[in-house]
Design an enzyme around this catalytic site. Structure first.
Site, PDB file in Angstrom:
ATOM      1  N   LYS A 192       0.842  -1.209   0.000  1.00 41.02           N
ATOM      2  CA  LYS A 192       0.000   0.000   0.000  1.00 41.02           C
ATOM      3  C   LYS A 192       0.879   1.263   0.000  1.00 41.02           C
ATOM      4  O   LYS A 192       1.588   1.517   0.965  1.00 41.02           O
ATOM      5  CB  LYS A 192      -0.901   0.023   1.241  1.00 41.02           C
ATOM      6  N   GLU A 229      10.712   1.778   9.742  1.00 38.87           N
ATOM      7  CA  GLU A 229      11.597   2.922   9.460  1.00 38.87           C
ATOM      8  C   GLU A 229      10.774   4.164   9.761  1.00 38.87           C
ATOM      9  O   GLU A 229       9.855   4.491   9.008  1.00 38.87           O
ATOM     10  CB  GLU A 229      12.023   2.917   7.990  1.00 38.87           C
ATOM     11  N   GLU A 274       9.576  16.231  15.303  1.00 37.50           N
ATOM     12  CA  GLU A 274       9.834  16.199  13.864  1.00 37.50           C
ATOM     13  C   GLU A 274       8.896  17.176  13.139  1.00 37.50           C
ATOM     14  O   GLU A 274       7.683  17.120  13.313  1.00 37.50           O
ATOM     15  CB  GLU A 274       9.596  14.782  13.329  1.00 37.50           C
ATOM     16  N   CYS A 300      13.348  11.995   5.471  1.00 36.05           N
ATOM     17  CA  CYS A 300      13.551  11.577   6.860  1.00 36.05           C
ATOM     18  C   CYS A 300      14.998  11.801   7.290  1.00 36.05           C
ATOM     19  O   CYS A 300      15.298  11.850   8.475  1.00 36.05           O
ATOM     20  CB  CYS A 300      13.153  10.120   7.030  1.00 36.05           C
TER      21      CYS A 300
HETATM   22  P1  NDP Z   1       2.433   8.130   7.975  1.00 39.69           P
HETATM   23  O1  NDP Z   1       2.895   7.353   9.141  1.00 39.69           O
HETATM   24  O2  NDP Z   1       1.287   9.051   8.136  1.00 39.69           O
HETATM   25  O3  NDP Z   1       2.047   7.177   6.766  1.00 39.69           O
HETATM   26  C1  NDP Z   1       2.933   6.195   6.242  1.00 39.69           C
HETATM   27  C2  NDP Z   1       2.123   5.121   5.562  1.00 39.69           C
HETATM   28  O4  NDP Z   1       1.363   4.420   6.538  1.00 39.69           O
HETATM   29  C3  NDP Z   1       1.110   5.672   4.552  1.00 39.69           C
HETATM   30  O5  NDP Z   1       0.961   4.749   3.488  1.00 39.69           O
HETATM   31  C4  NDP Z   1      -0.150   5.729   5.393  1.00 39.69           C
HETATM   32  O6  NDP Z   1      -1.303   5.735   4.613  1.00 39.69           O
HETATM   33  C5  NDP Z   1      -0.017   4.443   6.201  1.00 39.69           C
HETATM   34  N1  NDP Z   1      -0.789   4.385   7.427  1.00 39.69           N
HETATM   35  C6  NDP Z   1      -1.300   5.399   8.162  1.00 39.69           C
HETATM   36  N2  NDP Z   1      -1.994   4.909   9.233  1.00 39.69           N
HETATM   37  C7  NDP Z   1      -1.895   3.556   9.160  1.00 39.69           C
HETATM   38  C8  NDP Z   1      -2.399   2.486   9.964  1.00 39.69           C
HETATM   39  N3  NDP Z   1      -3.116   2.702  11.049  1.00 39.69           N
HETATM   40  N4  NDP Z   1      -2.101   1.235   9.601  1.00 39.69           N
HETATM   41  C9  NDP Z   1      -1.361   0.986   8.509  1.00 39.69           C
HETATM   42  N5  NDP Z   1      -0.884   1.945   7.691  1.00 39.69           N
HETATM   43  C10 NDP Z   1      -1.135   3.223   8.022  1.00 39.69           C
HETATM   44  O7  NDP Z   1       3.715   8.885   7.431  1.00 39.69           O
HETATM   45  P2  NDP Z   1       3.768   9.928   6.272  1.00 39.69           P
HETATM   46  O8  NDP Z   1       3.237   9.319   5.012  1.00 39.69           O
HETATM   47  O9  NDP Z   1       3.186  11.198   6.781  1.00 39.69           O
HETATM   48  O10 NDP Z   1       5.333  10.075   6.050  1.00 39.69           O
HETATM   49  C11 NDP Z   1       6.122  10.947   6.770  1.00 39.69           C
HETATM   50  C12 NDP Z   1       6.830  10.219   7.894  1.00 39.69           C
HETATM   51  O11 NDP Z   1       7.591   9.149   7.369  1.00 39.69           O
HETATM   52  C13 NDP Z   1       7.798  11.104   8.625  1.00 39.69           C
HETATM   53  O12 NDP Z   1       7.665  10.896  10.004  1.00 39.69           O
HETATM   54  C14 NDP Z   1       9.154  10.596   8.166  1.00 39.69           C
HETATM   55  O13 NDP Z   1      10.188  10.810   9.071  1.00 39.69           O
HETATM   56  C15 NDP Z   1       8.879   9.153   7.967  1.00 39.69           C
HETATM   57  N6  NDP Z   1       9.858   8.573   7.056  1.00 39.69           N
HETATM   58  C16 NDP Z   1      10.807   7.737   7.564  1.00 39.69           C
HETATM   59  C17 NDP Z   1      11.797   7.218   6.755  1.00 39.69           C
HETATM   60  C18 NDP Z   1      12.823   6.276   7.280  1.00 39.69           C
HETATM   61  O14 NDP Z   1      13.458   5.622   6.481  1.00 39.69           O
HETATM   62  N7  NDP Z   1      13.019   6.169   8.572  1.00 39.69           N
HETATM   63  C19 NDP Z   1      11.862   7.580   5.320  1.00 39.69           C
HETATM   64  C20 NDP Z   1      10.803   8.455   4.904  1.00 39.69           C
HETATM   65  C21 NDP Z   1       9.843   8.934   5.747  1.00 39.69           C
HETATM   66  P3  NDP Z   1      -1.987   7.141   4.216  1.00 39.69           P
HETATM   67  O15 NDP Z   1      -0.930   8.034   3.703  1.00 39.69           O
HETATM   68  O16 NDP Z   1      -2.936   6.730   3.180  1.00 39.69           O
HETATM   69  O17 NDP Z   1      -2.619   7.652   5.460  1.00 39.69           O
END
Ligand code: NDP
Length: 493
Positions: free
Chosen positions: A186, A261, A396, A295
């Protein structure tokens, strides 16, 4: 601009469909979500609002495909992955355009980084799987031989965020497929377009039906159903720390394998003995590349006191030259933030900084771009802070906002760098090798860059400590995550 599409002969605003069992299909519920072009603040397509029923459909397809895919020769699996890599490359322009439109990032960045890296991910794991081996342990004197099998897990789940959409989606999918698993994946609902386009390329590359299933939709609905599915035994997730916590709580009672991650609040430690010009140039990138929505961006900049005022002046001057603009303009350095809620969140931290006594050295305001007046644009912002414990230095922000602060000693720099709940990466600027070793060893992070930033060799382990996650991606670490080890012990006469 409105992208149109057609389905069953009917033309309409482009619909981003699910890709299940090798075919594009509408969500079972018939529900759709608006997808925004952040550069204009307008809806430009519709996304399948999938739920548990779609996840089940995808799971069944993946389950049926598993026996054959897991027994497909390494050579054939590898060739299919390499073919997908080539197809991504051949479609660089259209994929980069789609990524930029969906995410708001400069087209030049999508062309130079996002899409080439998505192709490299498939190419890398297409090759890596041919070199992946397991161990054998002979119990000498006991007539016993052990060997370790590394077998694919079965149906696995991959969930990716919006900041580097195809780049991070493929970073999970490629090793999972290479290792012989079948997938339900997803992408973020905020940036679904390139994952949708990938389905077609996988079909063209000859990936058998059901091996990769891409389900579109929101986190709380499709994402939650994926994590909660009792027979999807491993979840690889990249996203926010709060979401990671929620996923852990859902998955733990089912003893799922988890790779998380998560967020970061990465320190940049700048010592006076560094190569100043190089540091300044790279710090500009590590602060504001991709609108600061990486990130790994260095969001807390700590500078040795003797260099502080020089750095402050030069950095502010450089940042003022960055052009905020439409992602499709050639001279744009900073495009649009990904969504309105995200823009509001980032802006709220700038207001908070002022309340906390921080000083805005440059930026801080929304930008109106001619012809794209409703887009989500923000000036690159530098905030001088006086206490590492303030919220803007502890939470963050994930936007084009960095803080700067001086330090007097190496110990103080380390203490401030580590005094945060996150531990993803750190960047160190120094020409002193002794300091490089001392500081690198003591930084509480998963990745340290010295005199460079975002320099990635895909063989190296990638991931964070503390609230930045558990597990490592990259190289054989990813192939290990996507396989189960089994020891076979043979006693012979
Ligand atoms: P989110 O945690 O909001 O979303 C990440 C993914 O998880 C999306 O596909 C989201 O879907 C999905 N998701 C949300 N809620 C759920 C749930 N309850 N169960 C399963 N899946 C869920 O992060 P963001 O998309 O806002 O991304 C930004 C964040 O990602 C920042 O905190 C950043 O630091 C982190 N990040 C970390 C990296 C690393 O390698 N450590 C690299 C890149 C980013 P939907 O978007 O449809 O809500």
């Amino acid at each position: 601009m409105i992208i149109t599409g057609s389905f069953n002969g009917i033309n309409y605003m482009k619909k981003i469909l699910n890709y299940i069992n090798g075919e594009y299909c509408e969500p079972i519920s018939g529900a759709w979500i608006d997808n925004f072009d952040p550069s204009k603040g307008e809806v430009y397509s519709k996304i399948a609002d999938s739920n548990a029923e779609d996840i089940e459909k995808a799971y069944q397809a993946a389950k049926a495909a598993f026996p054959s895919w897991s027994n497909t020769t390494i050579e054939k699996r590898s060739n299919i992955l390499l073919k997908i890599a080539s197809l991504i490359e051949e479609n660089l322009d259209s994929l980069a355009y789609a990524e930029s439109l969906d995410n708001g990032k400069p087209l030049s960045l999508a062309k130079a980084v996002d899409i080439p890296r998505a192709s490299s991910n498939f190419r890398f794991f297409g090759h890596a799987i041919t070199q992946f081996a397991s161990e054998a342990h002979e119990s000498v004197g006991l007539n016993t031989m052990n060997f370790t099998l590394r077998q694919p897990i079965g149906v696995v789940g991959c969930i990716s965020p919006w900041n580097l959409p195809l780049y991070l989606f493929t970073w999970k999918i490629a090793p999972a497929l290479a290792a012989g698993n079948t997938l339900v994946a997803k992408p973020s609902e905020v940036t679904p377009m390139t994952a949708y386009l990938l389905g077609d390329l996988c079909t063209k590359a000859g990936l058998p039906k059901g091996v990769l299933n891409i389900v579109q939709g929101t986190g709380p609905s499709a994402g939650q159903a994926l994590v909660a599915h009792p027979n999807i035994k491993a979840i690889s997730f990249t996203g926010g720390t709060k979401t990671g916590e929620h996923i852990s709580r859902t998955a733990a009672p089912m003893f799922k394998k988890l790779s998380l991650e998560l967020g970061g609040k990465n320190p940049n430690l700048i010592f006076a003995d560094c190569n100043y010009d190089l540091m300044l140039e790279v710090t500009l990138k590590s602060s504001f590349a991709n609108q600061g929505q990486i990130c790994l961006c260095g969001s807390r900049i700590f500078v040795e006191k003797s260099l502080y005022s020089t750095f402050k002046n030069d950095f502010v001057k450089k940042v003022r030259t960055l052009k905020v603009g439409n992602p499709f303009d050639k001279d744009t350095n900073i495009g649009a933030l990904v969504s309105k809620p995200h823009l509001e969140k980032v802006k709220s931290y700038i207001e908070l900084a002022k309340e906390e006594g921080g000083k805005i050295l440059c930026g801080g305001n929304l930008v109106t771009v001619e012809g794209s007046e409703n887009g989500y644009y923000l000036e690159p912002t530098i905030i001088e802070v006086f206490d590492n414990q303030c919220r803007v230095n502890q939470e963050e922000i994930f936007g084009p906002v960095v803080t700067i602060m001086p330090f007097e000693t190496e110990e103080e720099a380390l203490q401030m760098a580590n005094n945060v709940k996150y531990g993803l990466s750190a960047t160190l600027w120094t020409s002193n090798i002794d300091r490089t070793m001392r500081v690198s060893k003591q930084l509480e992070v998963g990745i340290v860059w010295v005199n460079t930033w975002l320099n990635r060799d895909l063989r190296t382990p990638f991931g964070g400590v503390k609230n930045s996650g558990i597990g490592r991606e990259g190289g054989f670490e990813a192939l290990k995550f996507f396989t189960e080890t089994k020891n076979v012990c043979i006693k012979y006469e």
